[in-house]
Design a protein around this motif. Structure first.
Motif, mmCIF file in Angstrom:
data_model
loop_
_atom_site.group_PDB
_atom_site.id
_atom_site.type_symbol
_atom_site.label_atom_id
_atom_site.label_comp_id
_atom_site.label_asym_id
_atom_site.label_seq_id
_atom_site.Cartn_x
_atom_site.Cartn_y
_atom_site.Cartn_z
ATOM 1 N N UNK A 220 0.844 -1.201 0.000
ATOM 2 C CA UNK A 220 0.000 0.000 0.000
ATOM 3 C C UNK A 220 0.876 1.246 0.000
ATOM 4 N N UNK A 221 1.874 1.264 0.882
ATOM 5 C CA UNK A 221 2.776 2.416 0.958
ATOM 6 C C UNK A 221 3.561 2.576 -0.332
ATOM 7 N N UNK A 222 3.972 1.466 -0.916
ATOM 8 C CA UNK A 222 4.776 1.533 -2.140
ATOM 9 C C UNK A 222 3.991 2.187 -3.279
ATOM 10 N N UNK A 345 10.607 7.763 4.777
ATOM 11 C CA UNK A 345 10.670 7.154 3.449
ATOM 12 C C UNK A 345 9.802 7.895 2.447
ATOM 13 N N UNK A 346 8.754 8.549 2.914
ATOM 14 C CA UNK A 346 7.883 9.300 1.998
ATOM 15 C C UNK A 346 8.642 10.425 1.296
ATOM 16 N N UNK A 347 9.767 10.844 1.882
ATOM 17 C CA UNK A 347 10.570 11.899 1.272
ATOM 18 C C UNK A 347 11.193 11.496 -0.056
ATOM 19 N N UNK A 348 11.285 10.170 -0.324
ATOM 20 C CA UNK A 348 11.849 9.732 -1.600
ATOM 21 C C UNK A 348 10.974 10.166 -2.771
ATOM 22 N N UNK A 349 9.711 10.489 -2.496
ATOM 23 C CA UNK A 349 8.829 10.950 -3.577
ATOM 24 C C UNK A 349 9.316 12.260 -4.178
ATOM 25 N N UNK A 350 10.146 12.997 -3.448
ATOM 26 C CA UNK A 350 10.605 14.289 -3.956
ATOM 27 C C UNK A 350 11.640 14.148 -5.062
#
Length: 414
Positions: A220-222, A345-350
């Motif tokens: 889900x997170x991925x 880890x959500x910061x990798x979206x940047x």
């Protein structure tokens, strides 16, 4: 009047620690925007550094911040308060360093520290806000936090200019930012001493490697992360592609659209918070993705000021839905003992932010400034690529929630 006042009190009824995070966010973002937007000017005019080197110095912050995003998970192992205090204290020293340094290599180091501290502090702060806020109030808390970010973003540059940012006294805003950060450290320490016993943190002993594996094997997170790559890419065009396209010969129009963006956040944020409670978080993300793309396309199609403003309103509503609801959703998905890791880890979206800015420049160079519908049409379609990832994530999330609601049934591995 009394009914509205009661509703407002109910909306803003948060734990004192949550208010500390929200107000601290306002302070830290005000300090950040007092200085960082003027850093390139400061390095060129005051320190005499050439433009190519300045670009590299500024890029280091984004590069290090993205690569070190997962270090936000340190708060799961060490505790929210120690990580927030340590990172903000070092951040304060970095701001002071910008004012005092003279050697070019030091500015590279300070820029890297700036990106590192932000990537460590922000996930810990968001995780703490989630920890102290009941699930039914988290959307309200994150809307209040986003509101504080935008107020800080509006006030910070004005205060920075008053203190001499961009001129010979540009070092003063950096010292002021350092002082604000140091004050926030003192505030966090006070909250830690006052509420640490009441809010006992559940720190994990899971090794960092295992935390990384757990986060990135969460399907889900991925899917949420992959969708957010395209969403952050869409947002990047506000400061990059749009500024070049409209700012090329209509600087006043671009300034006007920026004002519309800020006002739209202030006007629509809390009505949207109430409206989107009727829908799931991932449904809100999908709606935000669509509005992001439509708003982008409008920038390339319209010349009329009113229609451009309408496009910016749609773009801003998409921004609110994607970024605020995205934070709320991560808090829902993440296990309590790994919230810091998930937010980090959500910061990798940047990665999408740098990729979007690069692609926008390529399209402008390839098609020219007279092909707005083509350029922004392509950017709209790229934004819509987030939709299938959010849709798949929603399907898996609903499936997971169904299993948790019926624990007696055998659960097949996803």
């Amino acid at each position: 009047m009394s009914i509205n006042a009661a509703r407002l009190r109910e909306f803003f009824h948060f734990h004192p620690v949550a208010w500390g995070v929200i107000i601290g966010t306002f302070l830290s973002r005000t300090g950040f925007f007092m200085t960082i937007p003027f850093l390139g000017i400061y390095l060129g005019k005051v320190k005499g550094i050439d433009p190519a080197t300045i670009g590299a110095i500024l890029a280091v912050s984004f590069f290090v911040g993205t690569l070190s995003s997962f270090f936000g998970g340190l708060s799961d192992r060490l505790g929210r308060y120690p990580v927030m205090i340590g990172s903000m204290a070092v951040w304060s020293l970095a701001f002071a360093g910008f004012a005092l340094a003279d050697a070019t290599w030091l500015f590279f180091v300070l820029s890297a520290i700036n990106g590192l501290c932000r990537s460590i502090f922000e996930p810990a702060a968001r995780a703490l806000l989630t920890d102290v806020t009941p699930p039914e109030r988290r959307a309200n808390a994150f809307h209040a936090r986003y509101f504080a970010i935008n107020i800080g973003g509006a006030i910070g540059p004005l205060v920075g200019l008053k203190l001499g940012a961009g001129g010979s006294a540009s070092f003063l805003p950096f010292l002021a930012s350092s002082a604000i950060s140091a004050f926030y450290v003192a505030v966090i320490v006070c909250f830690m001493l006052t509420y640490r016993q009441q809010l006992r943190e559940k720190m994990t002993t899971i090794p960092i490697r295992q935390m990384v594996k757990t986060v990135f094997t969460d399907k889900v997170f991925r899917y949420l992360l992959l969708g957010n790559v395209f969403v952050t890419g869409a947002y990047s065009h506000l400061d990059t592609t749009l500024s070049q396209y409209i700012g090329n010969d209509r600087v006043e129009t671009y300034s006007f659209l920026f004002i519309v963006n800020t006002l739209s956040v202030l006007v629509f944020q809390f009505p949207l918070a109430k409206l989107m409670k009727r829908f799931s978080s991932l449904t809100s993300l999908k709606a935000g993705c669509l509005l992001f793309g439509i708003g982008l396309f409008g920038f390339g199609v319209f010349d009329n000021m009113v229609l451009l403003a309408f496009s910016m309103v749609l773009f801003t509503i998409g921004e609110i839905l994607c970024f605020v609801i995205g934070d709320v959703l991560i808090g829902e998905i993440a296990p309590e003992h790994l919230r810091g890791a998930y937010y980090g880890a959500s910061g990798f979206a940047f990665i999408g932010q740098s990729g979007g800015a690069w692609l926008g420049g390529i399209l402008l160079n390839a098609f020219g400034f007279g092909q707005g519908p083509v350029i922004f049409g392509v950017l709209m379609l790229l934004t819509f690529l987030a939709f299938p990832f959010f849709h798949r994530g929603q399907h898996l999330w609903e499936k997971r929630q169904g299993k948790e609601a019926c624990p007696a049934q055998p659960i097949a591995a996803e």
